[in-house]
Design a protein around this motif. Structure first.
Motif, short mmCIF file in Angstrom:
data_model
loop_
_atom_site.label_atom_id
_atom_site.label_comp_id
_atom_site.label_asym_id
_atom_site.label_seq_id
_atom_site.Cartn_x
_atom_site.Cartn_y
_atom_site.Cartn_z
N ARG A 18 51.80 31.98 41.00
CA ARG A 18 51.72 32.52 39.63
C ARG A 18 52.51 33.83 39.56
NH1 ARG A 18 47.57 30.36 36.35
NH2 ARG A 18 46.49 28.66 37.40
N LYS A 22 53.37 37.36 37.43
CA LYS A 22 52.76 38.28 36.49
C LYS A 22 53.73 39.40 36.14
CE LYS A 22 47.91 37.53 37.69
NZ LYS A 22 46.62 38.17 37.96
N ASP A 30 37.28 36.19 48.17
CA ASP A 30 38.19 36.00 47.05
C ASP A 30 38.78 37.38 46.73
OD1 ASP A 30 39.47 35.67 44.65
OD2 ASP A 30 37.96 34.31 43.82
N ARG A 78 41.01 38.30 44.74
CA ARG A 78 41.21 38.61 43.32
C ARG A 78 39.95 39.26 42.74
NH1 ARG A 78 45.92 36.14 41.52
NH2 ARG A 78 46.71 34.51 42.89
N LYS A 79 38.79 38.77 43.18
CA LYS A 79 37.53 39.39 42.73
C LYS A 79 37.39 40.79 43.32
CE LYS A 79 34.94 35.12 41.92
NZ LYS A 79 33.75 34.31 42.30
N ILE A 110 39.80 42.76 43.90
CA ILE A 110 40.69 43.60 43.10
C ILE A 110 39.97 44.06 41.84
CG2 ILE A 110 42.80 43.59 41.71
CD1 ILE A 110 43.98 41.69 43.83
N GLU A 111 39.28 43.12 41.19
CA GLU A 111 38.56 43.44 39.96
C GLU A 111 37.46 44.47 40.22
OE1 GLU A 111 37.13 39.77 38.46
OE2 GLU A 111 39.12 38.95 38.04
N ARG A 113 45.76 45.75 44.19
CA ARG A 113 46.50 44.62 43.63
C ARG A 113 47.89 44.51 44.27
NH1 ARG A 113 45.56 41.90 39.00
NH2 ARG A 113 44.06 43.50 38.38
N PHE A 140 47.70 43.04 47.69
CA PHE A 140 47.41 41.60 47.64
C PHE A 140 48.68 40.79 47.47
CE2 PHE A 140 46.62 37.91 44.87
CZ PHE A 140 45.88 37.14 45.74
N TYR A 141 49.54 41.21 46.53
CA TYR A 141 50.77 40.45 46.30
C TYR A 141 51.75 40.61 47.45
CZ TYR A 141 49.11 39.61 41.59
OH TYR A 141 48.37 39.19 40.53
N THR A 145 50.59 31.81 50.65
CA THR A 145 49.15 31.67 50.84
C THR A 145 48.82 30.28 51.35
OG1 THR A 145 48.69 33.25 49.07
CG2 THR A 145 46.90 31.80 49.72
#
Length: 655
Positions: A298, A300, A485, A487-488, A490-491, A497, A500-501, A507
């Motif tokens: 994905r 962004k 996870d 992404r969670k 990160i939130e 973030r 992570f990328y 992945t």
């Protein structure tokens, strides 16, 4: 279109009354009623619209309206300049300017405050549904239905409650597909309206379309630049880039044969539906049969999902076949035996293939999977496929090192850097892994304050030991592993973030054992052979009933739990046949009636694995306390937040 002077209120009302009472015009086409109005009346009648309606319908659900406006954020942004320019003039003209989406629902409205208030009486406001099938002939709905500008004056409206209004609507077209994506409408009382207002809304619609085209071109250029600058753009040969609407905007490295067979891959073609709401697993399934994706990334912009890169399967290259053995040879100068990754399920075949390709591309890799699935084997696989068979392999468990020491462990330190530092200083794990693989297990447990330093090392390919300013170049292949996870995380603010990328250029998801089907039988055979050779015993066999139960079992401890179970059999069995009586009671509990009291199989049980024992204890307590989590936490001696965290970790359903 007839001009305003040809409109007769009495003739039009007589024609309308005759039409709604009889369902047809009196003697052919009535005088002074335009053809487009008559056609719209007929469609309204066929749609079952009540001519006596006093107001349109409303979208009362605020969340639904919010999502609708968010879904049309690009349209609203493109319209903002035109609306801002016209707003001062609308107040003097006692008129309102409306923006509706592709279903006729109003998503923005500006203008004279008094007229806006009056519009609420007929739901000519945010959330009002003005499609032709809902309220009949009107500027918004008729423009949407015909795809042409629509001018509807007073009694020309099909619904009686709207006949005190006049409106002019112009459709807004997508600049690339030319499909109608919305309507801009000018509405007000009949006495202040003029037919030339159609030209005004038509000009506003064109201005919005131009803004949309510029907006999409900038976005597509940014997407393309972001992709070409990323590491994963160089990790794959065959790539198709699609924007958020699913339209192809770039392709590279595709075979001529594939291009001939798949016209869908031409730039500008709509390859997929809108990507919003689609998971990474759903997107490949929506591709044409002639196009097969082996991975997706994905894309962004400023943290917002704007498109995706599809990595297509190159069928001209050798692909790993199901059932093919994947062996990892011992490392040079390390006393260890050969390791084998066992499994022929499609998910495992794909994961193994990704790991082998990752070894050929000099990119960071993130391996994700539950506890016990064998993530470390995939890190070893990547290392074993490097061209240099003497490349170092340095594992680090981020969760096993205190936050005070992990910086020194990774980057090293100079003499005197802190109390207890060894004389002469010491190299860190990055230096030890130079020209090889650094495997960071439990990357999600890395302290947030240390993450910027890791990111800087990965970007600059150099480290600074703690307590010194000397720059030390390093060439390290990073393989990060986690069962969280991210992404969670990160939130929640516990993981960066940008890091992570950077670590997740490629992945690899290692599937849990419960999703691998007959891999359970292959693993039973493999571990049985292994333990038989180690213990010098005859190889054990399993009854059909045992195999059936083990295939149905949820394996919360994954492959590690299965391995421990086989080892247990070799320790306690005096014969070589495993029957249902030999299975541990914790495992059998999953198949008793009480195990499904909470609506789904709890998937508990354990085979000596500490984490599996803990998961089993939680499941048993949930059953005994009939799902009351407050009592469960009290009985286990832990807080409710800790209980929730452990339930999430062990995939335990919340009752």
């Amino acid at each position: 279109m007839a001009d305003n002077s040809s409109y007769s209120e009495d003739d039009t009302r007589a024609a309308w009354e005759n039409f709604v009472s009889s369902g047809k015009d009196a003697d052919g086409k009535p005088l002074n009623v335009r053809e487009e109005i008559l056609e719209s009346w007929k469609r309204s009648m066929e749609s079952g619209v009540d001519a006596g309606s006093q107001a349109s319908r409303m979208v009362y659900d605020e969340n639904q309206l919010y999502r609708r406006r968010q879904r049309n954020a690009a349209l609203r942004q493109a319209a903002s300049a035109a609306f801002k320019r016209l707003e001062p003039h609308l107040k003097e003209a006692k008129t309102i300017l409306i923006l509706a989406d592709d279903q006729g629902v109003i998503i923005d409205a500006i203008g004279d405050a008094h007229v806006l208030d009056e519009g609420q009486e007929i739901h000519l406001e945010l959330g009002g549904d003005w499609s032709e099938k809902t309220i009949g002939t009107n500027g918004i709905g008729t423009a949407l239905r015909t795809g042409r500008p629509a001018y509807v004056h007073a009694v020309e409206h099909f619904a009686e409650g709207v006949q005190a209004w006049t409106c002019a609507g112009a459709p807004i077209h997508d600049p690339f597909t030319q499909t109608v994506i919305g309507v801009v409408d000018l509405s007000g009382p009949p006495q202040i309206f003029r037919q030339h207002n159609v030209a005004l809304v038509l000009a506003a619609a064109r201005e919005i379309e131009i803004a949309l085209a510029e907006q999409k071109q900038v976005e597509r250029t940014q997407l393309l630049e972001a992709f070409l600058m990323s590491d994963y753009s160089r990790a794959h040969d065959s790539v198709v880039l699609v924007d958020q609407t699913g339209r192809v905007l770039f392709r590279r490295g595709l075979e001529e044969d594939l291009l001939r067979r798949a016209k869908e891959l031409s730039v500008g073609h709509k390859l997929l539906p809108k990507l919003d709401g689609l998971s990474d697993q759903e997107i490949p399934k929506l591709l044409p049969l002639s196009v097969e994706a082996e991975g997706i990334e994905r894309l962004k912009l400023e943290g917002v999902f704007r498109g995706a890169a599809l990595f297509l399967r190159d069928k001209s290259k050798m692909q790993r076949k199901a059932g093919e053995t994947c062996k990892i040879l011992p490392r040079v100068n390390v006393a260890e035996g050969e390791v084998q990754i066992v499994g022929s399920s499609p998910q495992m075949v794909d994961a193994i293939g990704l790991a082998e390709r990752a070894a050929l591309a000099n990119v960071s890799v993130l391996i994700h999977g539950e506890t016990g699935v064998g993530k470390e084997l995939f890190a070893r696989l990547i290392h074993s496929r490097l061209p240099n068979d003497k490349a170092p392999y340095v594992p680090v468990n981020c969760a096993a090192i205190s936050s005070d020491l992990i910086g020194a462990e990774l980057f090293g330190y100079a003499e005197g850097a802190f109390t207890g530092a060894v004389r002469g200083g010491r190299a860190g794990k990055f230096e030890m892994a130079n020209h090889g693989v650094l495997c960071l297990d439990e990357i999600g447990d890395m302290p947030i304050e240390l993450q910027p330093y890791l990111l800087r090392v990965l970007e600059q390919r150099a480290i600074y030991r703690m307590g010194e300013s000397q720059r030390r170049p390093v060439d390290v292949r990073l393989v990060a592993m986690t069962n969280r996870d991210l992404r969670k995380e990160i939130e929640k603010g516990s993981f960066r973030r940008d890091l992570f990328y950077r670590i997740g250029v490629m992945t690899i998801k290692v599937p849990p054992l419960r999703e691998r089907g007959n891999d359970v039988c292959e693993l039973l055979e493999y571990f049985s052979q292994l333990h038989a050779a180690e213990t010098g015993q005859s190889q054990i066999t399993f009854t059909d009933r045992v195999l059936e139960l083990l295939l149905r079992y949820k394996w919360p401890g994954n492959v590690r739990e299965l391995r421990n179970l086989v080892q247990r059999f070799y320790l306690i069995k005096s014969d070589s046949l495993v029957t249902e009586r030999d299975l541990p009671p914790e495992l059998l509990d999953d198949f008793e009636p009480g195990a499904t009291e909470l609506g789904e199989p709890l998937g508990g049980g354990h085979s000596g694995d500490l984490e599996s024992i803990e998961a089993s204890a939680i499941r048993r307590t949930i059953i005994s306390e009939k799902g009351n989590l407050t009592k469960v936490a009290q009985k286990l001696g832990i807080s409710r937040p800790t209980l929730y965290r452990k339930m999430s970790r062990y995939q335990i359903q919340k009752p």
